[in-house]
Design an enzyme around this catalytic site. Structure first.
Site, PDB file in Angstrom:
ATOM      1  N   ASP A 210     -16.951  60.521  -2.859  1.00 19.32           N
ATOM      2  CA  ASP A 210     -16.482  60.134  -4.181  1.00 19.32           C
ATOM      3  C   ASP A 210     -17.209  58.876  -4.669  1.00 19.32           C
ATOM      4  OD1 ASP A 210     -14.436  60.606  -6.252  1.00 19.32           O
ATOM      5  OD2 ASP A 210     -13.676  58.651  -5.663  1.00 19.32           O
ATOM      6  N   GLU A 268     -21.235  62.259  -4.998  1.00 20.32           N
ATOM      7  CA  GLU A 268     -20.952  62.375  -6.435  1.00 20.32           C
ATOM      8  C   GLU A 268     -21.777  61.274  -7.102  1.00 20.32           C
ATOM      9  OE1 GLU A 268     -17.274  61.995  -9.627  1.00 20.32           O
ATOM     10  OE2 GLU A 268     -17.449  60.622  -7.946  1.00 20.32           O
TER      11      GLU A 268
HETATM   12  C1  NOJ Z   1     -14.252  60.987  -9.081  1.00 19.33           C
HETATM   13  C2  NOJ Z   1     -13.269  62.067  -8.817  1.00 19.33           C
HETATM   14  O1  NOJ Z   1     -13.882  63.324  -8.937  1.00 19.33           O
HETATM   15  C3  NOJ Z   1     -12.142  61.866  -9.798  1.00 19.33           C
HETATM   16  O2  NOJ Z   1     -11.255  62.946  -9.820  1.00 19.33           O
HETATM   17  C4  NOJ Z   1     -11.444  60.574  -9.452  1.00 19.33           C
HETATM   18  O3  NOJ Z   1     -10.448  60.320 -10.412  1.00 19.33           O
HETATM   19  C5  NOJ Z   1     -12.427  59.409  -9.436  1.00 19.33           C
HETATM   20  N1  NOJ Z   1     -13.649  59.719  -8.762  1.00 19.33           N
HETATM   21  C6  NOJ Z   1     -11.811  58.192  -8.769  1.00 19.33           C
HETATM   22  O4  NOJ Z   1     -11.694  58.383  -7.394  1.00 19.33           O
END
Ligand code: NOJ
Length: 523
Positions: A210, A268
């Site tokens: 993440d 990500e």
């Molecule tokens: C990216 C995640 O995909 C999302 O759902 C989340 O709210 C944020 N990061 C914070 O962790």
């Protein structure tokens, strides 16, 4: 296609299961891990290679699991750690890999560290695990800088000190319940290593990381130049993200992962400069990075081609396979993004064929294979923190997270035995249930199944590069190294089919032409 020297993920189809919304096994109205285990035959039949589970660690669920209170245990809501054991065992027995979400940028405000930090006060070692600062202004009454939270409002919250007075501020790039960790503190590295080894030793096959472009913050925390940008338009100069120090963290993660050679990391990475993006994928950093260009492209041949060219260029620069995704739990579902209704669905299916024809790794978000649209939910059921944080201006992401319809004619469509599901399922999804679509050769589900199986079984889906054929601006045609031709028509009139024998089309073809909103594969 894969030989022993090629990692299992190099051409994998990942299925993203949003655990809250996949299937509920215990009747509380929220999906869980035993629900995923119960549907492994469904996923196996679809032809997927791996599952990515959104976070299932212990969490108060302020951001549905992205606020982790204990990084080394599974929340009872999802069935506890026993349920994860059962899932891993059953998935591995079918040759399906299990990857988990890992959240290293922040913890929950309920994490024992954060509670200790609040209790210990300014200047303490406990506070040094997070990013606490004195405020600006004569009485420290203003936030330390102008950073905004991705969910809206300031990225800083002021705390009440142990003496009962207001005092310092802490940084949270997301919700106030998600305080950012201080990655300058070696203790944070040591704890992440424990977490990585804990799950890898338990048998997970890797992690989706993440906010992999977050974590490191620039010295002095300089102001943002443009604090008004929403999440999907983050600019590459944003000081909150993509600070060079992040690469040391990825190198650290990779050193641990190297002890588990069959495990993968997928970052990500909301970074759109190709050279910057490629840095995350150097041989000693992440294995893969999510590339969101297809998500951002409109249903327009020129935009789609540009997105593909750019993603391939970034992957080539990095020497790492490309990744493709049309949607996830953070963005509007593609059926709705492409206009909704029959046209939106036709375009989404056409784009699925484009994505599945491309070299690299594909991510399918649960419900995409059923052609689910986004749902316009009433205000009173909205749960995404974005709704409150934006002062009810942004509705947030709940509309793409509505639970899956499995069977039956009325909500909750077999998702749960409990009619009170965590988000309501629209009655009109009676036509979209898995059961209905399984019995219909012409359904979206049957189409996805066919497409994924063809991708796996047809030799022409190989090679790492593609070549483009000349077309006008309303169509695109490319050929894979292995000799598959894929054509997409985004215009409003039919175009001539390229040469070759038709393997699959996303809608019926007529008179040797490719209709609007349609894609075709030929060999
Ligand atoms: C990216 C995640 O995909 C999302 O759902 C989340 O709210 C944020 N990061 C914070 O962790």
């Amino acid at each position: 296609m894969t030989d022993l020297n090629t990692p299992w993920w190099s051409d994998a189809v990942f299925y993203q299961a949003y655990p809250r919304s996949f299937r509920d096994s215990d009747g509380d109205g929220v999906g869980d891990l035993d629900g995923v285990t119960a549907e492994l035959d469904y996923l196996d039949d679809l032809g997927i290679d791996a599952i990515w589970l959104n976070p299932v660690m212990v969490s108060p669920m302020a951001d549905h699991g992205y606020d982790v209170a204990d990084p080394r245990d599974v929340d009872p809501l999802f069935g506890g750690i026993g349920a994860l054991h059962r899932l891993i065992e059953a998935a591995h027995a079918r040759g399906i890999k299990i990857t988990m979400d890992l959240v290293p940028n922040h913890t929950s405000s309920q994490h024992v560290w954060f509670r200790e930090a609040l209790a210990a006060g300014a200047g303490s070692v406990q506070r040094a695990r997070y990013i606490f600062r004195d405020g600006s202004g004569p009485h420290g009454q203003h936030p330390p800088n102008n950073w905004v939270s991705v969910f809206g409002g300031p990225a800083w919250t002021r705390v009440v000190e142990p003496d009962g007075n207001v005092g310092q501020w802490y940084l949270h790039l997301f919700d106030p319940e998600q305080p950012d960790l201080n990655w300058e503190n070696p203790e944070i590295f040591a704890d992440l290593e424990k977490t990585l080894r804990f799950w890898l030793d338990l048998g997970v096959d890797g992690f989706r990381i993440d906010v992999a472009h977050g974590m490191a913050k620039p010295a002095g925390l300089p102001d943002m130049r443009n604090p008004d940008l929403p999440m999907l338009t983050l600019d590459d100069d944003d000081p909150r993200f993509n600070h060079d120090g992040v690469h040391e963290i990825h190198r650290f993660i990779r050193r641990v992962l190297n002890d588990y050679p069959n495990a993968v990391t997928i970052g990500e990475i909301w970074v759109f400069d190709n050279e910057d993006f490629a840095k995350y994928l150097r041989p000693d950093e992440l294995h893969l990075g999510f590339n969101f260009r297809l998500v951002r492209a409109k249903f327009d041949a020129v935009e789609v081609r540009e997105a593909i060219e750019n993603s391939l260029a970034a992957a080539e620069l990095a020497g790492s396979p490309a990744t493709w995704t049309l949607s996830n739990h953070d963005v509007e579902r593609e059926v709705s993004r492409y206009g909704g209704g029959a046209a939106g669905l036709a375009r989404a299916n056409a784009m699925a064929m484009v994505m599945l024809a491309l070299p690299g790794i594909v991510f399918v978000y649960n419900g995409e294979e059923l052609g689910l649209p986004n749902v316009d939910l009433p205000d009173e059921v909205l749960q995404d923190p974005t709704w409150e944080r934006s002062g009810h201006e942004e509705r947030g992401r709940d509309g793409c997270r509505v639970p899956m319809p499995w069977d039956g004619g009325t909500p909750p469509f077999g998702f749960s035995t409990n009619p009170d599901t965590w988000l309501p399922i629209p009655a009109e999804w009676a036509a979209l249930t898995v059961d209905k679509q399984r019995a219909d050769e012409d359904s979206t589900l049957a189409f996805f199944r066919r497409a994924i199986h063809l991708r796996k079984q047809t030799a022409q889906f190989s090679g790492t590069d593609i070549t483009w054929q000349d077309t006008d601006d309303e169509a695109l045609v490319f050929r894979t190294g292995g000799g598959l031709t894929c054509a997409l028509n985004t215009g409003s009139v039919a175009v001539a089919l390229p040469a070759g024998e038709v393997l699959l089309s996303s809608a019926p073809l007529a008179d040797g032409e490719l209709p609007p909103n349609t894609a075709v594969w030929l060999i």
